[in-house]
Motif scaffolding. Structure first.
Motif, mmCIF file in Angstrom:
data_model
loop_
_atom_site.group_PDB
_atom_site.id
_atom_site.type_symbol
_atom_site.label_atom_id
_atom_site.label_comp_id
_atom_site.label_asym_id
_atom_site.label_seq_id
_atom_site.Cartn_x
_atom_site.Cartn_y
_atom_site.Cartn_z
ATOM 1 N N UNK A 218 0.830 -1.205 0.000
ATOM 2 C CA UNK A 218 0.000 0.000 0.000
ATOM 3 C C UNK A 218 0.866 1.258 0.000
ATOM 4 N N UNK A 219 1.909 1.259 0.836
ATOM 5 C CA UNK A 219 2.776 2.432 0.874
ATOM 6 C C UNK A 219 3.531 2.605 -0.442
ATOM 7 N N UNK A 220 3.984 1.494 -1.025
ATOM 8 C CA UNK A 220 4.655 1.597 -2.315
ATOM 9 C C UNK A 220 3.724 2.091 -3.412
ATOM 10 N N UNK A 221 2.485 1.600 -3.407
ATOM 11 C CA UNK A 221 1.517 2.055 -4.415
ATOM 12 C C UNK A 221 1.208 3.535 -4.237
ATOM 13 N N UNK A 222 1.018 3.970 -2.995
ATOM 14 C CA UNK A 222 0.746 5.385 -2.746
ATOM 15 C C UNK A 222 1.929 6.250 -3.177
ATOM 16 N N UNK A 223 3.150 5.780 -2.876
ATOM 17 C CA UNK A 223 4.319 6.543 -3.299
ATOM 18 C C UNK A 223 4.474 6.585 -4.805
ATOM 19 N N UNK A 224 4.245 5.450 -5.483
ATOM 20 C CA UNK A 224 4.330 5.441 -6.934
ATOM 21 C C UNK A 224 3.291 6.342 -7.583
ATOM 22 N N UNK A 225 2.093 6.394 -6.986
ATOM 23 C CA UNK A 225 1.036 7.246 -7.548
ATOM 24 C C UNK A 225 1.418 8.717 -7.470
ATOM 25 N N UNK A 226 1.946 9.157 -6.315
ATOM 26 C CA UNK A 226 2.296 10.578 -6.185
ATOM 27 C C UNK A 226 3.495 10.922 -7.072
ATOM 28 N N UNK A 227 4.431 9.976 -7.246
ATOM 29 C CA UNK A 227 5.546 10.228 -8.158
ATOM 30 C C UNK A 227 5.034 10.376 -9.586
ATOM 31 N N UNK A 228 4.051 9.545 -9.965
ATOM 32 C CA UNK A 228 3.489 9.625 -11.316
ATOM 33 C C UNK A 228 2.715 10.930 -11.514
ATOM 34 N N UNK A 229 1.960 11.341 -10.494
ATOM 35 C CA UNK A 229 1.184 12.584 -10.598
ATOM 36 C C UNK A 229 2.108 13.790 -10.731
ATOM 37 N N UNK A 230 3.216 13.786 -9.974
ATOM 38 C CA UNK A 230 4.152 14.915 -10.014
ATOM 39 C C UNK A 230 5.090 14.859 -11.207
ATOM 40 N N UNK A 231 5.009 13.796 -12.019
ATOM 41 C CA UNK A 231 5.837 13.703 -13.218
ATOM 42 C C UNK A 231 7.270 13.288 -12.953
ATOM 43 N N UNK A 232 7.543 12.653 -11.822
ATOM 44 C CA UNK A 232 8.891 12.190 -11.530
ATOM 45 C C UNK A 232 9.183 10.925 -12.341
ATOM 46 N N UNK A 234 10.417 7.173 -13.605
ATOM 47 C CA UNK A 234 10.438 5.796 -13.074
ATOM 48 C C UNK A 234 9.573 5.672 -11.816
ATOM 49 N N UNK A 235 8.314 6.075 -11.934
ATOM 50 C CA UNK A 235 7.422 6.065 -10.771
ATOM 51 C C UNK A 235 7.203 4.643 -10.254
ATOM 52 N N UNK A 236 7.023 3.690 -11.161
ATOM 53 C CA UNK A 236 6.808 2.310 -10.722
ATOM 54 C C UNK A 236 8.045 1.756 -10.023
ATOM 55 N N UNK A 237 9.222 2.053 -10.570
ATOM 56 C CA UNK A 237 10.464 1.586 -9.966
ATOM 57 C C UNK A 237 10.604 2.111 -8.540
#
Length: 376
Positions: A218-232, A234-237
């Motif tokens: 859950x924490x990894x998914x939440x972190x990947x989502x915010x990285x994807x939203x902010x355009x960072x 390799x969000x999944x990585x």
């Protein structure tokens, strides 16, 4: 005398044969371990199916295993495939010079002179730190790429272990309760003690896997989502990295999103950096405190320091499987000492009560002898 010699000889041979059999199973430690975990985690679903369909062990075990494959195995395989692809892409970009971690560190150092002063105060060479950061990023990405190549070369071995895990899990789901009863009957530890140990094993397996693993996901998914939203990039990585770090207590996903926020501040992305810090503290940080009591409960919770030590020790000795094996060893250790303390103190208290009763009986005055009756 002959009977005792035969018994000791038999016990020695039994220990030797058991050790040889366990050594024989050593190459399949991971598939057998995860087959046991699957059987423990999905046992409640199997019980529910038995209530609906009646005593059909093969059908209920097969249906439970199919549910495990659909809900867990296939999503994990897809996630690992995407993770490896992004890791290989990151390695290629680092190798070609498109990404330069040292340049990012220079930008942070230029944007925050106080960090430079703080590092110099502690006698930390920033140039050496810059080179170490670049080397660490290159080493980590190269490791992912090499492992991806190794997995591609040993696809047959991976598929074989996966099939073995599912095969063993089927028989554990079907015959697990009977096997436990036979072990309880065979082990010379006392039935109550053995049932307590098996119950602790089941509880901690559910708590470790269902709690730690799902919270980490859950924490990894939440972190990947915010990285994807902010355009960072390799969000999944980075989401998978945050999930892995969340398995280790007192470390967590902050080792990923906090440096990312600092870098965003350094390049002038103040809004994105503030959003990332607020999201990390409120959403990612509170996910553990909210989800863990719901998924696990508090009955089987080990002390935080013991969870940390057992998890780190398990990861050092058993690799990725250690985040399950370490806490299991710790809880078995605690269970043995609880049994010993309870039974020893009970025997000691019983002996003290017996001594007190004997002392009280000996200290009581003897009743006076009856006076002889006078016959007048």
């Amino acid at each position: 005398m002959v009977d005792k010699l035969e018994q000791r000889s038999f016990l020695i041979l039994l220990a030797v044969v058991t050790a040889l059999f366990l050594f024989l199973l050593k190459p399949f430690f991971a598939p057998i371990l995860w087959a046991c975990i699957i059987a423990v985690l999905f046992h409640p679903l199997q019980i529910r199916l038995e209530r609906w369909w009646g005593p059909r062990p093969n059908l209920t075990a097969l249906t439970t295993l199919l549910a495990c494959v659909v809900l867990v195995v296939i999503p994990v395989l897809l996630l690992l495939t995407s993770f490896v692809q992004q890791g290989v892409d990151l390695y290629q970009r680092l190798d070609s010079g498109e990404l330069r971690p040292g340049q990012y560190l220079d930008q942070v150092r230029a944007a925050f002179p106080m960090i430079q002063e703080l590092l110099e105060r502690f006698d930390i060479n920033t140039d050496r730190l810059r080179e170490s950061a670049a080397a660490a990023a290159m080493t980590a990405s190269r490791l992912i790429a090499q492992n991806a190549f190794a997995v591609g070369q040993s696809t047959f071995e991976f598929v074989l272990k996966l099939a073995l895990m599912l095969y063993v899990a089927f028989f554990l789901l079907r015959d697990g309760r009977r096997l436990i009863e036979e072990l309880v009957h065979a082990l010379p530890l006392g039935d109550e003690r053995e049932r307590l140990l098996f119950r602790k094993f089941s509880e901690v397996t559910r708590a470790t896997v269902k709690g730690n693993l799902l919270v980490a996901m859950a924490q990894g998914a939440l972190g990947g989502i915010i990285f994807w939203i902010l355009g960072l990039p390799a969000a999944l990585l980075w989401g998978v990295v945050m999930a892995v770090l969340s398995l280790i207590p007192a470390v967590g996903a902050g080792l990923v999103w906090l440096p990312a926020a600092i870098y965003l501040y350094a390049i002038g992305e103040w809004v994105s950096a503030t959003v990332l810090i607020a999201y990390g503290l409120i959403v990612i940080g509170l996910a553990d405190n909210i989800l863990r009591p719901i998924l696990v409960g508090r009955d089987t919770k080990l002390p935080d320091w013991m969870v940390l030590l057992s998890t780190l020790g398990g990861l050092a000795l058993f690799g990725i499987n250690g985040f399950v094996v370490g806490p299991l060893i710790a809880v078995v250790f605690i269970a043995f000492w609880q049994i010993f303390s309870k039974e020893f103190n009970q025997k000691e208290s019983n002996s003290k009560k017996t001594d007190e009763v004997e002392e009280s009986n000996s200290s009581e005055p003897e009743p006076p002898a009856p006076e002889p009756e006078s016959h007048s």
